[in-house]
Design a protein around this motif. Sequence first.
Motif, PDB file in Angstrom:
ATOM      1  N   GLU A 133      -4.773  -4.283  -3.819  1.00 49.51           N
ATOM      2  CA  GLU A 133      -4.650  -4.758  -2.437  1.00 49.51           C
ATOM      3  C   GLU A 133      -5.640  -5.880  -2.165  1.00 49.51           C
ATOM      4  OE1 GLU A 133      -4.905  -1.495   0.301  1.00 49.51           O
ATOM      5  OE2 GLU A 133      -3.540  -0.281  -0.920  1.00 49.51           O
ATOM      6  N   LYS A 192      -6.162   5.771  -6.492  1.00 49.51           N
ATOM      7  CA  LYS A 192      -6.515   5.113  -5.233  1.00 49.51           C
ATOM      8  C   LYS A 192      -7.398   3.903  -5.473  1.00 49.51           C
ATOM      9  CE  LYS A 192      -6.029   9.087  -2.140  1.00 49.51           C
ATOM     10  NZ  LYS A 192      -6.705   9.975  -1.141  1.00 49.51           N
ATOM     11  N   GLY A 204      -5.241   1.090  -6.633  1.00 47.67           N
ATOM     12  CA  GLY A 204      -4.494   0.576  -5.505  1.00 47.67           C
ATOM     13  C   GLY A 204      -5.333  -0.320  -4.622  1.00 47.67           C
ATOM     14  N   MET A 226       2.751   1.560  -3.406  1.00 49.05           N
ATOM     15  CA  MET A 226       1.895   1.987  -4.512  1.00 49.05           C
ATOM     16  C   MET A 226       1.525   3.456  -4.404  1.00 49.05           C
ATOM     17  SD  MET A 226      -0.590  -1.230  -5.484  1.00 49.05           S
ATOM     18  CE  MET A 226      -1.145  -1.635  -3.824  1.00 49.05           C
ATOM     19  N   ARG A 231      -0.629   4.942  -9.958  1.00 47.80           N
ATOM     20  CA  ARG A 231      -1.940   4.323  -9.836  1.00 47.80           C
ATOM     21  C   ARG A 231      -2.908   5.232  -9.075  1.00 47.80           C
ATOM     22  NH1 ARG A 231       1.585  -0.049  -8.995  1.00 47.80           N
ATOM     23  NH2 ARG A 231       1.299  -1.755 -10.493  1.00 47.80           N
ATOM     24  N   HIS A 281       0.845  -1.203   0.000  1.00 50.64           N
ATOM     25  CA  HIS A 281       0.000   0.000   0.000  1.00 50.64           C
ATOM     26  C   HIS A 281       0.875   1.244   0.000  1.00 50.64           C
ATOM     27  CE1 HIS A 281      -3.301   2.749   1.099  1.00 50.64           C
ATOM     28  NE2 HIS A 281      -2.436   3.275   1.962  1.00 50.64           N
TER      29      HIS A 281
END
Length: 449
Positions: A115, A108, A111, A101, A106, A98
Amino acid sequence: MPYSLTHLGGECSVTGSAHLLQIKSGPIILVDCGLSMGNDPSVPFSEWPVEPADIDYLFLTHAHIDHIGRVPDLIDAGFTGEILCSHPTKALLVPMLHDAMGFSNRSKDEGRRLESVIEELSWGFEYQQSFRLNKGVRFKLGRAGHILGSCFIHFTIPGEPKPCRILFSGDLGCRNSPILCDPDPPDACDLLIMESTYGDRNHEARDDRIERLETALNRALADGGKVFIPAFSLGRTQELIYEIDRILSAQGLRDTAGQGSALQQIPVFVDSPLGLEITNIYSSLSEFWDQESKSLFKEGDHPIDFKTLFAVKSYRDHQKALTIPGPSVVIAGSGMCTGGRIIDHLEAGLADAKNDVFFVGYQAKGTLGRQILKYGPRANGYAWINGEKVYINAKLYKLGGYSAHADQHELVQWVEEMPEKPGMIKLVHGEEEARSALQKVLEDRGYRL
């Protein structure tokens, strides 16, 4: 030979580890998928001998970014296999990625999607238990002692007239490291893929490391300046907190005896959101701590917390921390000064002769940390930070005994703990001088490389 092995990163460098194990009539396995740092090379996915979508398993030796940093890119490139690691690495994986990234392009939403995929694909496994993959391939994880959750991986591949055994060392740690259990002895193998980061040197003794840290802090803070400690959020930050806690506890006993202590009232700032999160995760994983840390915790002395430890959480708090006068200690990432909040502290504080910088880990070629160490001792030495020339008047220290990597003696000792000599050793994860030096020592002892 029932397999082929291709090094896709970290073969001749210290970062970017990625090793492809293709088993004939069996699974395709990738061991680590790390980000390269500094000038270390990185092989594009387009040049890999297999498509990411064809990889069945990704094994992770530990959660440092130079071993996991390209996992999101691998998934974007089509990987949908299983991600296998130890239980602590599973807990650390998403928080580490997290953060990483957050420095990419990228969004949100992208991301969060990655995740979620990583969480779904990843599985934690116990140490020292044998598990079966498809086609009869088996694996076992051993404690590597590098950071919490680090492991070496022993594969057994079916074959005639006997199975083939391959062992990936991952990053091996030093004995007697705070919080961590010592590395497990390795099982016998036919091929050992072994790291060599410090294959050309031996660390300073670790027995008096806390005393040396205390002496350095007392000396550095005597003039009212700040001490900046670039530290990786995972591993080194928690070790430093542990050892400062030990210093303060010992000084508290001396206070009781009327001897006084200089550091008791000096604030220690952890200026790293990720470092704070990882420290909380470390606290939740006490079942994986070493016996000393467990004992301290049981006695009511939390080994990674103390009253003058302050968390710098928000960016606004970070801006305030930059202007707070010394004396104080600031622990911030990144460990090689390649990014993170330590950059702001160095930009603001390197020119002040009252300040000090403690380097407590390896500084790779091409990193700001290596530049500061190289040019700082020179007359009018300077470094370029955020496009500005910053003169280096602060005093620089390289504190030995803080490496999370085993030194030459410990690497050789670990190999010699094998029940029998491995059929062949391939050295990786080291600069040329380190690999060459370790190769000579091992060859002199009768090992095949």
